[in-house]
Design an enzyme around this catalytic site. Structure first.
Site, PDB file in Angstrom:
ATOM      1  N   HIS A   1      -6.180   2.270   1.542  1.00  0.00           N
ATOM      2  CA  HIS A   1      -5.576   3.146   1.489  1.00  0.00           C
ATOM      3  C   HIS A   1      -5.686   3.636   3.440  1.00  0.00           C
ATOM      4  O   HIS A   1      -5.783   3.667   4.043  1.00  0.00           O
ATOM      5  CB  HIS A   1      -5.840   4.093   0.792  1.00  0.00           C
ATOM      6  CG  HIS A   1      -4.545   3.861  -0.995  1.00  0.00           C
ATOM      7  ND1 HIS A   1      -3.778   3.228  -0.468  1.00  0.00           N
ATOM      8  CD2 HIS A   1      -4.552   4.098  -1.704  1.00  0.00           C
ATOM      9  CE1 HIS A   1      -3.304   2.898  -2.063  1.00  0.00           C
ATOM     10  NE2 HIS A   1      -4.506   4.117  -2.622  1.00  0.00           N
TER      11      HIS A   1
ATOM     12  N   ASP B   1       0.873  -1.049   0.145  1.00  0.00           N
ATOM     13  CA  ASP B   1       0.136  -0.400  -0.167  1.00  0.00           C
ATOM     14  C   ASP B   1       0.787   1.568  -0.277  1.00  0.00           C
ATOM     15  O   ASP B   1       1.366   1.484   0.631  1.00  0.00           O
ATOM     16  CB  ASP B   1      -1.110  -0.360   0.765  1.00  0.00           C
ATOM     17  CG  ASP B   1      -1.578   1.651   0.828  1.00  0.00           C
ATOM     18  OD1 ASP B   1      -2.102   2.479   0.520  1.00  0.00           O
ATOM     19  OD2 ASP B   1      -3.155   1.311   1.605  1.00  0.00           O
ATOM     20  N   HIS B   2       0.623   1.725  -0.933  1.00  0.00           N
ATOM     21  CA  HIS B   2       1.898   3.089  -1.238  1.00  0.00           C
ATOM     22  C   HIS B   2       1.620   4.310  -0.299  1.00  0.00           C
ATOM     23  O   HIS B   2       3.123   4.037   0.258  1.00  0.00           O
ATOM     24  CB  HIS B   2       2.156   3.294  -2.225  1.00  0.00           C
ATOM     25  CG  HIS B   2       1.025   4.388  -3.356  1.00  0.00           C
ATOM     26  ND1 HIS B   2      -0.311   3.747  -4.609  1.00  0.00           N
ATOM     27  CD2 HIS B   2       0.716   5.275  -3.133  1.00  0.00           C
ATOM     28  CE1 HIS B   2      -1.252   4.109  -4.131  1.00  0.00           C
ATOM     29  NE2 HIS B   2      -0.502   5.395  -3.643  1.00  0.00           N
TER      30      HIS B   2
END
Length: 517
Positions: A265, A202-203
């Site tokens: 996110h 999850d960037h």
């Protein structure tokens, strides 16, 4: 290869005390290597790691994709992409050093021949760059290929850890498109991999302020005592984007904002903000506490979905004076699409710390500003002390952790306005990362790639976390599928979503925090 670059990439013994040590030897294999993610994020992030002396000299990259490229052609493409998307000026010597370590294998992801060729290339790379047989596979592909790539890596023995060599596989989001598909994918990859080989990325967790949530909460004695239902009125989590679907219309129309953003996110931000102190900062200890939060989110009934979940789709509008098309006019989107581009949801957490504290989350495309934040609104102080003064209301204290576009933390509190009369004005104390620590241009992927190569899973999702997130989202998906929207599009591009999002807050006598544009 120049000697100067070799000296710039130190061995462990040359690393200054307290500085991050370079990664160990490995080959990073990127499936989908000719795609946008590699060009815009992965390659610049690897360059930044090398520039910061955090990447081993015994490192190489093998790109794997369906394009019919030679290694020289792929190197030329990567050279052009790095020049275009690097986050700072490119050092030619360092660029050449990285390009010499790039190789390419072409083929279909379900074709065993691709993996035979890949195995031969990896053997060659191990000899040329002394990478010790350690492989870091990155699936920068459409999720439809995840299962078949893992199966092929298993069949070809490329995912097998033996003789002290490690194998790790990174999965880009989304991991599944509902609870059933996430469970099925978890079962499929576990037939080939153990959980400690699986890295669900999850960037958003690569952002400094997201990681700083834990430091802020558990490294400072003044905040944790008030981080609970006794003092917190409510919490708002906003992830807003000004961009539309760009060239991803075909994919996005099948996914929608709820699937694309909320289970990963937003729930990552929610769990880090609300979790209990872990017994340590090992990945399992942190994941244990995050998982408890996700399992404690109050399930939504069909009636709850109608009341507490809002969806929207943008129509034509304007941002910064630029006229923009509506979602249904975007490339690859059907003219009668019912896919949501905006979501707002009220959730409750059934545990001792957060009982009855509402959490309002919202995210969408083509909103008024690009911004990510977590806003903690505290309860008002009693008015008794000020009953004989002109003060009839006291504003809430508010703590805001900003993640994008600027990273920092601000605190709003009341102070007396100078003068003979008792008046209170709101003031803010602001901390900005750039002001205190300077700029460090990055893509947000540097720390994630570094941790993946180092074998640290703290900033990645565990299987039970993925499934718990989908379990919360599934009832919303079911209701929205059964009751298609009648009013899409229902907000103009450049605004802050449909009116129903404001109604969601107004019913609780609250309002969304105004985001700076």
């Amino acid at each position: 290869m120049t000697q100067s670059i070799e000296r710039e990439l130190p061995t462990l013994e040359q690393t200054p005390t307290g500085a991050p040590r370079p990664t160990g030897p490995c080959v990073m294999v990127i499936f989908g290597a000719t795609g946008d993610l590699t060009a815009r994020k992965l390659l610049p992030a690897l360059y930044n790691l090398a520039k910061s002396n955090m990447l081993s000299r015994e490192f190489a990259i093998v790109g794997a994709a369906r394009n019919d490229f030679s290694t020289d052609q792929f190197r030329q493409l990567m050279s052009e992409k790095l020049q275009s998307f690097a986050t700072s000026s490119v050092d030619q010597d360092l660029k050449d050093w990285l390009l010499r370590r790039i190789y390419y294998v072409g083929g279909e992801f379900d074709d065993a021949k691709l993996y035979q060729n890949l195995a031969q290339t990896l053997e060659e790379v191990d000899k040329n760059h002394n990478t010790h047989g350690n492989y870091f596979f990155y699936l920068a592909t459409s999720p439809v290929f995840f299962g078949q790539i893992v199966d092929q890596l298993g069949s070809s023995q490329l995912a097998c850890e033996k003789d002290g060599h490690w194998r790790r596989i990174v999965f880009e989001k989304p991991f599944g498109n509902d609870l059933d598909s996430a469970k099925a994918l978890n079962r499929q990859v576990r037939k080939v991999l153990t959980e400690n080989q699986i890295y669900r990325i999850d960037h958003y967790l690569g952002k400094e302020t997201v990681q700083n949530i834990l430091v802020f909460r558990f490294g400072n004695g003044i905040f944790e005592p008030i981080w609970n239902r006794r003092y917190v009125d409510h919490v708002q989590i906003t992830v807003s984007e000004t961009v539309g679907v760009e060239k991803r219309g075909g994919y996005f129309d099948m996914a929608g904002t709820l699937r694309d953003m909320v289970p990963n996110h937003l729930f990552q931000l929610l769990s880090l903000t609300t979790m209990e102190p872990p017994i340590s900062f090992s990945s399992d200890a942190v994941h244990d506490e995050q998982s408890k939060i996700l399992h404690a989110i109050q399930p939504l009934s069909a009636e709850d979905v109608l009341r507490y979940a809002v969806r929207g789709q943008y129509g034509p509008g304007e941002i910064n004076g630029e006229s923009l098309p509506g979602y249904r006019q975007e490339q690859g989107v059907p003219p009668d699409s019912r896919t949501e581009t905006f979501v707002a949801v009220k959730v409750l957490i059934d545990n001792w710390r957060w009982a009855d504290v509402p959490f309002y989350i919202r995210t969408g495309k083509r909103l008024g500003a690009r911004h990510t934040e977590v806003a903690i609104q505290f309860k008002r102080a009693p008015l008794v002390l000020f009953r004989d003064t002109p003060i009839n209301t006291l504003k809430h204290n508010q703590l805001v952790m900003h993640m994008a576009p600027d990273e920092g933390i601000s605190l709003r509190f009341g102070a007396k306005v100078p003068g003979a009369q008792m008046k209170i004005g709101s003031v803010e104390m602001d901390f900005n990362y750039t002001d205190y620590f300077g700029t460090n241009p990055n893509t947000g992927y540097e720390i994630l790639l570094y941790d993946g190569i180092m074998g640290d899973q703290t900033l990645f999702q565990r299987a039970d976390m993925v499934e718990a997130g989908w379990a919360v989202v599934d009832p919303i998906l079911d209701v929205w599928k059964a009751l298609p929207p009648r009013d899409f599009p229902n907000y103009p591009a450049g605004t802050w979503g449909p009116p129903e999002a404001n109604d969601l807050m107004a019913r609780d006598d609250r309002h969304w925090r105004k985001i700076p544009e």
